[in-house]
Design an enzyme around this catalytic site. Structure first.
Site, PDB file in Angstrom:
ATOM      1  N   ARG A 236       0.862  -1.181   0.000  1.00  0.00           N
ATOM      2  CA  ARG A 236       0.000   0.000   0.000  1.00  0.00           C
ATOM      3  C   ARG A 236       0.900   1.232   0.000  1.00  0.00           C
ATOM      4  O   ARG A 236       1.924   1.275   0.708  1.00  0.00           O
ATOM      5  CB  ARG A 236      -0.896   0.036   1.247  1.00  0.00           C
ATOM      6  N   GLU A 265      -2.579   8.025  -4.574  1.00  0.00           N
ATOM      7  CA  GLU A 265      -2.839   7.054  -5.640  1.00  0.00           C
ATOM      8  C   GLU A 265      -4.182   7.393  -6.258  1.00  0.00           C
ATOM      9  O   GLU A 265      -5.154   7.497  -5.506  1.00  0.00           O
ATOM     10  CB  GLU A 265      -2.838   5.635  -5.053  1.00  0.00           C
ATOM     11  N   HIS A 284      -0.823  -0.008  -9.806  1.00  0.00           N
ATOM     12  CA  HIS A 284      -1.472  -0.944  -8.875  1.00  0.00           C
ATOM     13  C   HIS A 284      -2.017  -2.173  -9.630  1.00  0.00           C
ATOM     14  O   HIS A 284      -3.222  -2.437  -9.630  1.00  0.00           O
ATOM     15  CB  HIS A 284      -2.588  -0.235  -8.084  1.00  0.00           C
TER      16      HIS A 284
HETATM   17  C1  DGY Z   1      -5.320  -6.182  -2.777  1.00  0.00           C
HETATM   18  O1  DGY Z   1      -5.965  -7.208  -3.042  1.00  0.00           O
HETATM   19  O2  DGY Z   1      -5.328  -5.685  -1.649  1.00  0.00           O
HETATM   20  C2  DGY Z   1      -4.500  -5.599  -3.878  1.00  0.00           C
HETATM   21  O3  DGY Z   1      -3.939  -4.411  -3.574  1.00  0.00           O
HETATM   22  C3  DGY Z   1      -5.281  -5.535  -5.170  1.00  0.00           C
HETATM   23  O4  DGY Z   1      -5.295  -6.812  -5.663  1.00  0.00           O
END
Ligand code: DGY
Length: 326
Positions: A236, A265, A284
Site C-alpha cells: 500500500r 494514488e 497498482h
Molecule cells: C489487494 O488485493 O489488496 C491488492 O492491492 C489488489 O489486488
C-alpha cells in the site's frame, strides 16, 4: 422473500456478475471511474450487500446511509484498509476479502519490479526508443546484482513468503520483519526492523496498511537503509512517506525504487517521482492477471452471497471487538 439488493461499485470480471445476478437484484456502477461520494451514498441506499473496491472509502456514513438491512461488505481485494472495520463491527456487518488467490500473481509482479529496478530495464528500454543506443559500453546502465544479494521482506504473510520462495532461485539471503514469527517452508531469518534496513540490498514491502504501518518507511527509517539499496512496494502506498522517498532517490541514498502502489494514488502525471529515472511506477497491477482477477471476483461474489443470506462468509475478515463510541 424479495431478492436481496446489492451494489457492485465497478464492473468486475466473470464469474462475479453472473453469480450475483442469479440470486440478487444487482446494480453495477457503470462508469470507468469509481462512484463519486454522493453517487456512492445514493446507490448504496437500501442495499443488503455491498461489493466494494479498494478505491471506495467505506465508512460509518456509507453504512448508515445504506440502512440497517446492510449485512455484508465484500471487498474485491485482500487489503481492507479502505473499510472502517470498527464501524462494521459495531453495526454487525460482516466484511469479506479475497486472500490467497492473488498471492502468486502479486509475488510475480514484485519480482518483475525488483528485477526491473535492479537491472534498470525501464531506463534501458527508454534509452533504446529514444535512439540513444550507439554502441556496447562497459559503463552503460550499470545496475545491482540480484543473484546472491540480501533481500529484506517487511510483512511475512502469504505474499511476503511467496516473494521469499522466488528468492531461493536467485541464491539470496532472505531477512524478514513481521508482527509475528511466521511458520514458513522458506529459509528466511526473522530480524528487527533496523537490522533489516541496515543489511538488505533490496527491501520489499508486504505489510497491510494499519495505523502501526502508516509511513513505516519515513525519513528516520530511510536513514538506516544501506546506501545504494533498492525499495520495492507492492503493498500500500501509505506505508512509505512519499516526500522522504523522493529525497532519498534524488540524493542517491536509495539507488532505485519500484512502486506498484503510491501515496497519493493515482500519482498525478506531473508528480516529481515520475521525473526521476531511478523510480519505476506502475498503476497498482499486482493482482492484474486475467486468471487472478476472475478468482478474486468469484470469491468476492461468494462472500457477498453468503453475507446477504446470513451465512458465514467463506473468506471473512476478523473484525475488532466493537467499541461503544463511534
Ligand atoms: C489487494 O488485493 O489488496 C491488492 O492491492 C489488489 O489486488
Amino acid at each position: 422473500m424479495a431478492r436481496p439488493r446489492v451494489l457492485v461499485t465497478r464492473s468486475i470480471p466473470e464469474p462475479g456478475p453472473s453469480l450475483l445476478q442469479a440470486a440478487c437484484e444487482v446494480h453495477i456502477w457503470p462508469e470507468a471511474l469509481p462512484p463519486p461520494r454522493a453517487a456512492l451514498l445514493e446507490a448504496v441506499r437500501g442495499c443488503h450487500g455491498l461489493l466494494s473496491l479498494l478505491t471506495d472509502r467505506i465508512d460509518a456514513e456509507v453504512m448508515d446511509v445504506a440502512g440497517p438491512q446492510l449485512r455484508v461488505i465484500s471487498n474485491l481485494a485482500v487489503g481492507v484498509d479502505n473499510i472502517d472495520l470498527q464501524a462494521a463491527a459495531r453495526r454487525g456487518i460482516a466484511v469479506g476479502h479475497t486472500p490467497g488467490v492473488l498471492t502468486e500473481a502479486t509475488a510475480d509482479l514484485t519480482w518483475a519490479l525488483l528485477l526491473a529496478a535492479a537491472r534498470r530495464i525501464v531506463e534501458g528500454e527508454r534509452y533504446v526508443r529514444a535512439g540513444e543506443w550507439q554502441t556496447w559500453d562497459p559503463l552503460l546502465l550499470l545496475g545491482t546484482d540480484v543473484y546472491g544479494a540480501t533481500l529484506g521482506i517487511i510483512g511475512f504473510g502469504r505474499i511476503g513468503q511467496a516473494v521469499a520462495r522466488r528468492a531461493q532461485g536467485f541464491g539470496m539471503r532472505v531477512l524478514y520483519h513481521s508482527r509475528r514469527t511466521m511458520p514458513s517452508e522458506v529459509t528466511a531469518q526473522a530480524v528487527d526492523l533496523p537490522t533489516l534496513l541496515r543489511e538488505s540490498d533490496i527491501i520489499s514491502l508486504h505489510a497491510p496498511l494499519t495505523p502501526a504501518t502508516h509511513h513505516l518507511i519515513n525519513r528516520d527509517t530511510i536513514r538506516l537503509i544501506k546506501p545504494g539499496a533498492i525499495l520495492i512496494n507492492t503493498a500500500r502506498g501509505a506505508l512509505v512517506e512519499t516526500a522522504a522517498l523522493l529525497e532519498a532517490l534524488r540524493a542517491g541514498h536509495l539507488a532505485a525504487a519500484a512502486l506498484d502502489v503510491t501515496d497519493p494514488e493515482p500519482l498525478p502525471a506531473d508528480h516529481p517521482l515520475l521525473a526521476l529515472p531511478n523510480c519505476i511506477v506502475v498503476p497498482h497491477i499486482g493482482s492484474a492477471s486475467r486468471q487472478t482477477r476472475a478468482r478474486m471476483a468469484e470469491i468476492a461474489a461468494r462472500n457477498l452471497l453468503a453475507g446477504v443470506h446470513g451465512a458465514p462468509l467463506p473468506h471473512a475478515v476478523a473484525l475488532p471487538a466493537p467499541s461503544a463510541e463511534e
